[in-house]
Design a protein around this motif. Structure first.
Motif, PDB file in Angstrom:
ATOM      1  N   GLU A   1      72.823  -7.677 -71.581  1.00 23.90           N
ATOM      2  CA  GLU A   1      72.494  -6.726 -70.515  1.00 23.90           C
ATOM      3  C   GLU A   1      71.224  -5.949 -70.872  1.00 23.90           C
ATOM      4  O   GLU A   1      70.366  -5.692 -70.019  1.00 23.90           O
ATOM      5  CB  GLU A   1      73.653  -5.762 -70.283  1.00 23.90           C
ATOM      6  N   ARG A   2      71.083  -5.595 -72.149  1.00 21.75           N
ATOM      7  CA  ARG A   2      69.885  -4.877 -72.587  1.00 21.75           C
ATOM      8  C   ARG A   2      68.638  -5.743 -72.493  1.00 21.75           C
ATOM      9  O   ARG A   2      67.555  -5.243 -72.180  1.00 21.75           O
ATOM     10  CB  ARG A   2      70.081  -4.379 -74.027  1.00 21.75           C
ATOM     11  N   VAL A   3      68.778  -7.031 -72.766  1.00 22.60           N
ATOM     12  CA  VAL A   3      67.630  -7.942 -72.596  1.00 22.60           C
ATOM     13  C   VAL A   3      67.149  -7.884 -71.149  1.00 22.60           C
ATOM     14  O   VAL A   3      65.943  -7.784 -70.877  1.00 22.60           O
ATOM     15  CB  VAL A   3      68.007  -9.384 -72.989  1.00 22.60           C
ATOM     16  N   GLY A   4      68.088  -7.935 -70.208  1.00 23.97           N
ATOM     17  CA  GLY A   4      67.719  -7.820 -68.809  1.00 23.97           C
ATOM     18  C   GLY A   4      67.046  -6.488 -68.500  1.00 23.97           C
ATOM     19  O   GLY A   4      66.083  -6.428 -67.721  1.00 23.97           O
ATOM     20  N   ASP A   5      67.546  -5.416 -69.113  1.00 29.18           N
ATOM     21  CA  ASP A   5      66.932  -4.096 -68.908  1.00 29.18           C
ATOM     22  C   ASP A   5      65.485  -4.085 -69.376  1.00 29.18           C
ATOM     23  O   ASP A   5      64.621  -3.462 -68.740  1.00 29.18           O
ATOM     24  CB  ASP A   5      67.721  -3.023 -69.663  1.00 29.18           C
ATOM     25  N   HIS A   6      65.211  -4.760 -70.491  1.00 32.07           N
ATOM     26  CA  HIS A   6      63.824  -4.826 -70.969  1.00 32.07           C
ATOM     27  C   HIS A   6      62.954  -5.633 -70.012  1.00 32.07           C
ATOM     28  O   HIS A   6      61.760  -5.331 -69.835  1.00 32.07           O
ATOM     29  CB  HIS A   6      63.774  -5.402 -72.383  1.00 32.07           C
ATOM     30  N   GLY A   7      63.545  -6.647 -69.366  1.00 33.73           N
ATOM     31  CA  GLY A   7      62.812  -7.368 -68.338  1.00 33.73           C
ATOM     32  C   GLY A   7      62.418  -6.438 -67.196  1.00 33.73           C
ATOM     33  O   GLY A   7      61.282  -6.499 -66.692  1.00 33.73           O
ATOM     34  N   VAL A   8      63.342  -5.568 -66.791  1.00 34.97           N
ATOM     35  CA  VAL A   8      63.037  -4.598 -65.736  1.00 34.97           C
ATOM     36  C   VAL A   8      61.955  -3.629 -66.197  1.00 34.97           C
ATOM     37  O   VAL A   8      61.050  -3.268 -65.430  1.00 34.97           O
ATOM     38  CB  VAL A   8      64.311  -3.829 -65.315  1.00 34.97           C
ATOM     39  N   ASN A   9      62.042  -3.189 -67.452  1.00 33.65           N
ATOM     40  CA  ASN A   9      61.017  -2.279 -67.970  1.00 33.65           C
ATOM     41  C   ASN A   9      59.627  -2.913 -67.911  1.00 33.65           C
ATOM     42  O   ASN A   9      58.645  -2.257 -67.540  1.00 33.65           O
ATOM     43  CB  ASN A   9      61.322  -1.901 -69.419  1.00 33.65           C
ATOM     44  N   ILE A  10      59.544  -4.191 -68.275  1.00 36.85           N
ATOM     45  CA  ILE A  10      58.262  -4.893 -68.232  1.00 36.85           C
ATOM     46  C   ILE A  10      57.766  -4.979 -66.791  1.00 36.85           C
ATOM     47  O   ILE A  10      56.584  -4.751 -66.504  1.00 36.85           O
ATOM     48  CB  ILE A  10      58.394  -6.290 -68.861  1.00 36.85           C
ATOM     49  N   ALA A  11      58.684  -5.294 -65.867  1.00 36.45           N
ATOM     50  CA  ALA A  11      58.319  -5.359 -64.458  1.00 36.45           C
ATOM     51  C   ALA A  11      57.855  -3.996 -63.948  1.00 36.45           C
ATOM     52  O   ALA A  11      56.894  -3.896 -63.172  1.00 36.45           O
ATOM     53  CB  ALA A  11      59.500  -5.864 -63.627  1.00 36.45           C
TER      54      ALA A  11
END
Length: 230
Positions: free
Chosen positions: A205-215
């Motif tokens: 879930e945190r990996v996905g959160d980092h994807g959102v942060n990059i976006a």
């Protein structure tokens, strides 16, 4: 520094950030395979090679700092450098999470029968990959789409965590119905498996959160729009 050379370095920075994303995602994929298979050599490769990601992060951090100091960029150039600095921080953290995930597989591989580990892992990794691609291409629509996908990943992770706990309760009720007490070693193994499963779900879930942060940082870089940051 001549302006032409400065612009070249800005483009090189973007290229280098994308390359760091490729490096991190390659390690992330290896970590997923290590956890799936229980392959200690793969796990050691990810864990032992974390310094490569850290060193790349520090090199790009220095580059961002130098670019900021050289010409005091304004407007779009400033947003590119500051977004790049934030993005490499998120990528470095994805690399850290990959080292965690590599170690979660059981002796025979796998996380927990109630968890679609590969499905969750692919979904989270694709969010990061697509966010890096949006940064490279300057695609604001892709940034907003990644944010929407995060809601689905969060819900899937929530259901997976509930499934792990439900599986434990059902096994406990089944033993109680037959007056069968769990052996200490069996209980320890069960608790270890559950702990690893819940930690794996949390980290995916945190990996996905980092994807959102990059976006989010990419969207701000492109349109000076902070809607995904807060």
């Amino acid at each position: 520094m001549p302006r032409e050379n400065y612009q070249e370095r800005l483009e090189e920075l973007r290229t280098d950030v994308v390359a760091m994303g490729d490096l991190v995602l390659d390690r992330y994929e290896t970590a997923l395979r290590a956890a799936e298979t229980g392959d200690d050599d793969l796990a050691d490769e990810v864990i032992g090679g974390d310094h490569v990601v850290n060193e790349r992060y520090l090199e790009l951090e220095d580059e961002c700092t130098e670019l900021l100091a050289l010409q005091q960029p304004v407007a779009g150039d400033l947003r590119l450098v500051t977004a790049s600095f934030k993005i490499i921080t998120d990528l470095e953290r994805v690399g850290d999470l990959a080292t965690n995930l590599a170690a979660y597989g059981g002796d025979d591989g796998g996380i927990h029968p109630a968890v679609d580990f590969r499905g969750l892992g692919d979904a989270a990794g694709e969010m990061v990959a697509d966010a890096v691609a949006a940064y490279e291409a300057g695609d604001p629509d892709a940034c907003r789409e990644i944010d929407v996908r995060d809601d689905d990943l969060d819900e899937r992770c929530r259901r997976a965590s509930e499934a792990v706990v439900r599986n434990l309760l059902e096994a406990d009720r089944a033993r109680a119905a037959t007056n069968e007490a769990a052996e200490p070693d069996q209980l320890a193994d069960t608790l270890d498996e559950i702990s690893r499963a819940l930690l794996a779900i949390r980290d995916l879930e945190r990996v996905g959160d980092h994807g959102v942060n990059i976006a989010a940082r990419t969207l701000y870089m492109i349109e000076s729009d902070d809607e995904l940051i807060y």
